[in-house]
Design an enzyme around this catalytic site. Structure first.
Site, mmCIF file in Angstrom:
data_model
loop_
_atom_site.group_PDB
_atom_site.id
_atom_site.type_symbol
_atom_site.label_atom_id
_atom_site.label_comp_id
_atom_site.label_asym_id
_atom_site.label_seq_id
_atom_site.Cartn_x
_atom_site.Cartn_y
_atom_site.Cartn_z
ATOM 1 N N LYS A 25 -28.605 -1.401 -36.645
ATOM 2 C CA LYS A 25 -28.826 -1.254 -34.923
ATOM 3 C C LYS A 25 -30.057 -1.060 -34.458
ATOM 4 C CE LYS A 25 -26.748 1.760 -31.993
ATOM 5 N NZ LYS A 25 -27.642 2.587 -31.340
ATOM 6 N N ASN A 26 -29.966 0.111 -34.849
ATOM 7 C CA ASN A 26 -31.509 1.350 -34.450
ATOM 8 C C ASN A 26 -32.809 0.512 -35.515
ATOM 9 O OD1 ASN A 26 -29.675 2.847 -33.263
ATOM 10 N ND2 ASN A 26 -29.398 4.077 -34.605
ATOM 11 N N ARG A 95 -30.897 2.188 -24.231
ATOM 12 C CA ARG A 95 -31.914 3.961 -24.042
ATOM 13 C C ARG A 95 -33.257 3.669 -25.151
ATOM 14 N NH1 ARG A 95 -34.480 8.033 -25.743
ATOM 15 N NH2 ARG A 95 -34.119 9.569 -23.878
ATOM 16 N N ASP A 119 -27.708 10.846 -21.926
ATOM 17 C CA ASP A 119 -26.709 10.167 -21.955
ATOM 18 C C ASP A 119 -25.556 11.323 -22.713
ATOM 19 O OD1 ASP A 119 -27.358 10.610 -24.459
ATOM 20 O OD2 ASP A 119 -28.170 8.680 -25.318
ATOM 21 N N ASP A 309 -25.611 11.271 -36.720
ATOM 22 C CA ASP A 309 -24.470 9.893 -35.971
ATOM 23 C C ASP A 309 -23.255 9.648 -36.882
ATOM 24 O OD1 ASP A 309 -25.687 9.224 -34.020
ATOM 25 O OD2 ASP A 309 -27.008 7.673 -35.475
ATOM 26 N N ILE A 331 -29.229 17.710 -34.022
ATOM 27 C CA ILE A 331 -30.255 17.387 -33.384
ATOM 28 C C ILE A 331 -29.499 17.070 -31.947
ATOM 29 C CG2 ILE A 331 -31.016 14.705 -32.902
ATOM 30 C CD1 ILE A 331 -30.781 16.552 -35.955
HETATM 31 N N1 EPU Z 1 -36.315 15.054 -28.381
HETATM 32 C C1 EPU Z 1 -36.945 15.877 -27.434
HETATM 33 N N2 EPU Z 1 -38.511 14.660 -27.314
HETATM 34 C C2 EPU Z 1 -39.020 14.141 -27.865
HETATM 35 C C3 EPU Z 1 -38.456 13.336 -28.448
HETATM 36 C C4 EPU Z 1 -36.654 13.545 -28.837
HETATM 37 O O1 EPU Z 1 -36.675 16.429 -27.204
HETATM 38 O O2 EPU Z 1 -39.969 13.030 -27.184
HETATM 39 C C5 EPU Z 1 -35.112 15.975 -29.366
HETATM 40 C C6 EPU Z 1 -34.280 14.468 -27.893
HETATM 41 O O3 EPU Z 1 -33.457 15.089 -27.101
HETATM 42 C C7 EPU Z 1 -32.678 15.331 -29.808
HETATM 43 C C8 EPU Z 1 -33.676 14.596 -30.763
HETATM 44 O O4 EPU Z 1 -35.093 14.833 -30.707
HETATM 45 O O5 EPU Z 1 -32.449 16.056 -28.860
HETATM 46 C C9 EPU Z 1 -33.431 13.977 -31.608
HETATM 47 O O6 EPU Z 1 -34.105 12.426 -30.757
HETATM 48 P P1 EPU Z 1 -35.047 11.249 -31.661
HETATM 49 O O7 EPU Z 1 -36.324 10.709 -30.978
HETATM 50 O O8 EPU Z 1 -34.840 12.293 -32.956
HETATM 51 O O9 EPU Z 1 -33.256 10.151 -31.371
HETATM 52 P P2 EPU Z 1 -33.723 8.806 -30.633
HETATM 53 O O10 EPU Z 1 -33.954 8.282 -31.236
HETATM 54 O O11 EPU Z 1 -33.508 9.269 -29.104
HETATM 55 C C10 EPU Z 1 -32.408 7.670 -32.633
HETATM 56 C C11 EPU Z 1 -31.126 7.012 -32.931
HETATM 57 C C12 EPU Z 1 -29.470 7.540 -32.289
HETATM 58 C C13 EPU Z 1 -30.178 8.543 -33.786
HETATM 59 C C14 EPU Z 1 -31.094 9.891 -33.858
HETATM 60 C C15 EPU Z 1 -31.389 10.406 -34.706
HETATM 61 C C16 EPU Z 1 -31.912 5.180 -31.972
HETATM 62 C C17 EPU Z 1 -31.809 3.853 -30.700
HETATM 63 N N3 EPU Z 1 -31.362 6.016 -31.906
HETATM 64 O O12 EPU Z 1 -32.064 8.238 -31.186
HETATM 65 O O13 EPU Z 1 -29.065 7.357 -32.748
HETATM 66 O O14 EPU Z 1 -28.744 9.703 -33.873
HETATM 67 O O15 EPU Z 1 -32.272 8.540 -33.720
HETATM 68 O O16 EPU Z 1 -31.412 9.955 -35.716
HETATM 69 O O17 EPU Z 1 -32.826 4.263 -32.847
HETATM 70 C C18 EPU Z 1 -26.539 6.137 -32.528
HETATM 71 O O18 EPU Z 1 -27.187 4.933 -32.776
HETATM 72 O O19 EPU Z 1 -25.669 6.271 -32.262
HETATM 73 C C19 EPU Z 1 -27.683 6.493 -32.273
HETATM 74 C C20 EPU Z 1 -27.584 8.584 -30.966
#
Ligand code: EPU
Length: 430
Positions: A25-26, A95, A119, A309, A331
């Site tokens: 999915k991601n 998101r 979220d 995850d 994370i």
């Molecule tokens: N963060 C910041 N600032 C930013 C970006 C991120 O503070 O500008 C923080 C976030 O608040 C969080 C951490 O950094 O605490 C990690 O965020 P990241 O950007 O790495 O994650 P994401 O892109 O929001 C994706 C996956 C998540 C998965 C994470 C970590 C998608 C759609 N989502 O989220 O998947 O947990 O990477 O691997 O790709 C899920 O599939 O259930 C899911 C939550």
């Protein structure tokens, strides 16, 4: 009063058999956004049929794309000038829609994307996305719940250091940089297999990216990209869910459609817990466990660390292991929010900040519980396999967002499980 989806699972099951995972999915969500970078028809295959993908399709349609699904393929026809706005009604439900920010800014020089807000697993900021794009010359403001970015003169290459290897920020910056003027370097970039998959698609489209799979990505912008056909990488989190399920239920499960290298640390934990793991090239692995697992400590970290995850599955394993496990989440600040539901199944868990201590018990105890997010929901269902009696996991629609065919797969692996609609609790008024 609306109905809620409930998964009813009979405990005492042993997972055994073979299961195939579909595309991640991601990854698929970001590949769909990447299609925006080239006018014309891109086709993405091995796409999971889940709600999030349908929402992303709607985001793209509202941007003027024609999107059609056939089996596990999605065909995206991108117009010469895609729209520039992603609305809150969709972004709040997905998101990941924020990943249209980079490609649209690169293509159109202007974009308005609703701010996704937080979220159930934490606050999840956008500061690194914004700071990186600003370094590339974008002018970014926030107004009325929208992130508004413009770069009338076009984006230009820049050196960007991420404070943390954010998956979403790395993806947005990559998708902006491929069409920027000059060279962009992203340091401390995320290295997840989904990022590697995105780089593979972008490269096929004509992008010039060096350092793929490492923490420094060097992108030389090009004038234009071409549409492509690309297959989504397998879902390592779904695969990991089955791996943990096999270990917790003293089962024997072969998972196909996934490179075991994506789960190296997770599979190694299962070996430490007493399991046997066999890998088959880049496409399958088998997990067997013939005893009560021994407690193992787990620390979540960006890839190649243990995936956040899979934290609910690690807690589930710890809950039935012999001994005490220390589980550390690095994370998301809200990832432990589902712990109370695990406790309802009899798990002995205490949290303190980003640590949880879990003292294993021989078995868990069935109870009605509630899925609060995708991974917590799947973790509860897997934990329920180790409980006596029938557990009802409500709000199962969360699970559907990440696991196509979860119930069918569980059945195939020998579990007595079904789905039903149950009435939501009544609300009380004065
Ligand atoms: N963060 C910041 N600032 C930013 C970006 C991120 O503070 O500008 C923080 C976030 O608040 C969080 C951490 O950094 O605490 C990690 O965020 P990241 O950007 O790495 O994650 P994401 O892109 O929001 C994706 C996956 C998540 C998965 C994470 C970590 C998608 C759609 N989502 O989220 O998947 O947990 O990477 O691997 O790709 C899920 O599939 O259930 C899911 C939550």
């Amino acid at each position: 009063m609306t109905d809620v989806d409930v998964i009813r699972v009979t405990g005492g099951a042993r997972l055994a058999g073979e299961v195939r995972v579909v595309g991640a999915k991601n990854s698929a969500l970001k590949l769909m956004a990447a299609a925006l970078l080239a006018p014309g028809r891109s086709v993405i295959t091995n796409v999971p049929r889940i709600t999030d993908i349908a929402i992303m399709a709607e985001v793209l349609r509202r941007l003027g794309c024609a999107v059609a699904f056939t089996g596990d393929e999605v065909t995206i026809d991108v117009p010469d000038e895609p729209g520039t706005e992603a609305d809150y009604d969709l972004v709040r439900r997905l998101r990941a829609s924020i990943c249209v920010l980079g490609p649209l800014l690169a293509r159109r020089g202007f974009v308005r994307v609703a701010h996704p807000g937080g979220d159930a697993i934490g606050s999840r900021g956008l500061d690194m996305h914004v700071a990186g794009l600003a370094r590339m010359g974008a002018d970014i403001t926030g107004e009325h719940g929208f992130v508004i970015a413009s770069s009338p003169g076009g984006l230009r290459g820049a050196t960007i250091w991420l404070d943390f290897p954010s998956v979403g920020a790395t993806e947005n910056l990559l998708m902006a940089a491929v069409l920027a003027k000059g060279v962009t370097e992203i340091d401390n970039a995320a290295r997840e297999p989904e990022i590697v998959d995105l780089c593979a698609m972008l490269s096929q489209m004509g992008a010039r990216i060096d350092g793929v799979g490492g923490s420094t990505l060097r992108i030389e912008g090009v004038g234009e990209l071409r549409p492509v056909r690309h297959a989504t990488v397998g879902d390592r989190i779904v695969a990991g869910t089955w791996a943990f399920g096999a270990a917790m239920t003293r089962g024997d499960v072969t998972v196909t459609g996934i490179d075991p290298a994506f789960l190296e640390i997770a599979l190694d934990k299962l070996v430490t817990a007493g399991g046997m793991v066999e890998t088959r090239g880049h496409e399958a692995f088998r997990v067997q466990m013939d005893r009560r697992p021994a407690a193992v400590d787990v620390v979540t970290l960006p890839f190649p660390g243990f995936a956040t995850d899979l934290l609910p599955m690690a807690i589930g394993l710890a809950a039935v292991s012999e001994g005490a496990s220390l589980i550390t989440e690095n994370i998301f600040d809200g990832r432990f929010m589902f712990i109370n539901e695990m406790a309802r199944l009899g798990a002995d868990v205490k949290t303190d900040g980003h640590h949880a201590v879990v003292r294993g018990r021989e078995t868990l105890s069935s109870a009605p519980v509630r899925a609060t997010d995708i991974r917590a929901g799947a973790g509860l269902v897997i934990a329920a396999l180790c409980a006596d009696g029938v557990t009802e996991v409500s709000h199962a629609h969360h699970i559907d967002r990440g696991y196509p065919d979860f119930v069918a797969d569980l059945r195939r692996l020998g579990v007595a499980v079904d789905r039903a609609l149950a009435p939501e609790e009544p609300s009380f008024t004065f």
